[in-house]
Scaffold this active site. Structure first.
Site, PDB file in Angstrom:
ATOM      1  N   LYS A 138       0.840  -1.190   0.000  1.00 11.84           N
ATOM      2  CA  LYS A 138       0.000   0.000   0.000  1.00 11.84           C
ATOM      3  C   LYS A 138       0.880   1.247   0.000  1.00 11.84           C
ATOM      4  O   LYS A 138       2.042   1.163   0.431  1.00 11.84           O
ATOM      5  CB  LYS A 138      -0.899  -0.026   1.225  1.00 11.84           C
ATOM      6  CG  LYS A 138      -0.100  -0.020   2.518  1.00 11.84           C
ATOM      7  CD  LYS A 138      -0.900  -0.449   3.702  1.00 11.84           C
ATOM      8  CE  LYS A 138      -0.017  -0.685   4.890  1.00 11.84           C
ATOM      9  NZ  LYS A 138       1.048  -1.659   4.677  1.00 11.84           N
ATOM     10  N   TYR A 226      -2.326   4.643   6.891  1.00 11.78           N
ATOM     11  CA  TYR A 226      -2.565   3.790   8.059  1.00 11.78           C
ATOM     12  C   TYR A 226      -3.711   4.341   8.903  1.00 11.78           C
ATOM     13  O   TYR A 226      -4.582   3.597   9.363  1.00 11.78           O
ATOM     14  CB  TYR A 226      -1.309   3.684   8.918  1.00 11.78           C
ATOM     15  CG  TYR A 226      -0.237   2.798   8.353  1.00 11.78           C
ATOM     16  CD1 TYR A 226      -0.259   1.421   8.576  1.00 11.78           C
ATOM     17  CD2 TYR A 226       0.805   3.321   7.602  1.00 11.78           C
ATOM     18  CE1 TYR A 226       0.729   0.597   8.072  1.00 11.78           C
ATOM     19  CE2 TYR A 226       1.802   2.502   7.082  1.00 11.78           C
ATOM     20  CZ  TYR A 226       1.748   1.142   7.317  1.00 11.78           C
ATOM     21  OH  TYR A 226       2.735   0.336   6.812  1.00 11.78           O
TER      22      TYR A 226
END
Length: 396
Positions: A138, A226
């Site tokens: 990611k 995150y």
């Protein structure tokens, strides 16, 4: 990256095999490989930077359902050293130019993309064309159009795409999801996340993150994702509106093309608010807290590679759930191995990665417009809740 759980047992590890590790530690090169389960899935790791060398490759010495089958690197000498450590032959080493030859290697079932963000789409699509499943770091890509092409390529190849959201396989975060679901802290009202670190242009692994063309968003894409993803899986809903603001010193040579600190707010259908910040000029921080009508749930740290903690604050006194620490990367790879074998659901498919990209881009649009509100209505709904899907061991 290369650039020059409650009482149901440990389901997510596959075959009930737990991976107990020392907190926040890389595994020594001498760590013996774990015995493979029948049908263990071969993984080709693409990119031999800090994350691969420090976390992913050591975890592959502990996984039971997956094993290292090949390496792809722009630095052949580095690749040969790693291959020798794992007992891989030279024929299992590929360069970026020879990558497509993996199509002829039946020992590779999964390709793990661990490259700068701007390279994710290219190598994901090439892997699908080679007939392999893809686990991609990611953020998923740099643009929404790239995300769409990656998803389409996977469907065309009839192969699985999973985005490497390791925290959705990490015991503290899975435990937190379950605590929020069972009403322990009351009605969730606010989730606040703070994610950041101190960057150094002389460090190659930081340099590309400070390049907008390669990272697609600086600290927001690298660290902020995150907090954004955590807010979504903690609340188990999707934002309908976002706002964002930036604070950046353009005299700092690190921030010529990317913003430094970005703060945001997200409004959810339930009325809950998500807020957070990401920054590339602060001490290392990866923490979040969820504030409910009755109590608070605090994870500080909450998203490190190890050593994460969880506290329930308020009410009749603070409570610290006891959570057995495991290797997040090993759990994630074991899980995806079971996904491609048809034994587990894909809890973080390309659509999950694309949803975070929508939010990231909406925040950046808001920043560019002085904090103006940006609506989000993509109709995305998570197919599987990690709280009820990923099994871990914990006690309160």
């Amino acid at each position: 990256m290369e650039s020059d759980v409650t009482r149901r047992g440990v389901m997510g590890l596959g075959l009930g095999a737990a991976l107990t590790i020392p907190a926040a530690a890389s595994f020594a090169a001498a760590t013996p490989a774990r015995a493979r389960a029948p049908g263990s899935v071969g993984i080709a790791v693409v990119g031999l930077g800090k994350l691969s060398l420090g976390q992913i490759l050591p975890a592959l010495k502990l996984t039971k359902n997956a094993h290292l089958a090949a390496l792809v690197s722009g630095k052949p000498e580095k690749a040969r050293k790693v291959a020798a450590e794992f007992g891989l032959p030279d024929t299992a080493i590929y360069t970026y130019d020879t990558f497509d030859r993996i199509a002829d290697d039946p020992g590779i079932q999964i390709v793990y993309i661990v490259l700068p963000n701007s390279m994710h789409a290219e190598f994901t699509i090439r892997a699908f064309k080679a007939g392999k499943h893809v686990l991609c770091e990611k953020p998923m890509a740099v643009t929404l159009e790239e995300c769409e092409r990656m998803i389409a390529a996977g469907k065309a190849a009839k192969r699985q795409l999973m985005i490497a959201y390791r925290c959705q396989f990490e015991p503290v975060n899975v435990t937190a999801m379950r605590i929020l679901r069972d009403g322990t802290i009351g009605t969730p009202r606010l989730v606040s996340a703070v994610m950041g670190k101190q960057t150094d242009l002389s460090d190659p692994s930081d340099a590309w993150r400070l390049d907008m063309a390669m990272s697609g968003g600086g600290a927001l894409a690298d660290m902020g994702i995150y907090g954004i993803n955590a807010t979504r899986y903690l609340l188990l809903e999707e934002p309908v509106e976002v706002r964002g603001w930036a604070r950046t010193d353009r005299n700092d040579p690190r921030f010529k093309t990317v913003d430094d600190m970005i703060a945001w707010q997200m409004r959810f259908p339930s009325g809950a608010i998500g807020e957070g910040s990401s920054c590339f000029s602060q001490p290392g921080t990866m923490s979040w807290q969820a504030i409910g009508s009755d109590r608070r749930l605090v994870a500080d740290p909450g998203c490190f590679y190890g050593g994460n903690t969880l506290r329930i604050v308020g009410g009749k006194g603070d409570v610290q759930p006891s959570v057995a620490e495991i290797d997040q990367f090993g759990n994630e790879m074991n899980w995806f191995a079971d996904v491609v074998r048809g034994r587990s659901p894909n809890i973080a498919p390309g659509e999950e990665g694309m949803q975070d990209m929508r939010i990231l881009h909406a925040i950046m649009r808001s920043v560019a417009n002085g904090g103006a509100s940006v609506k989000i209505d993509a109709g995305y709904k998570r197919a599987h809740d990690p709280a009820t899907t990923v099994g871990i061991r914990t006690s309160i």
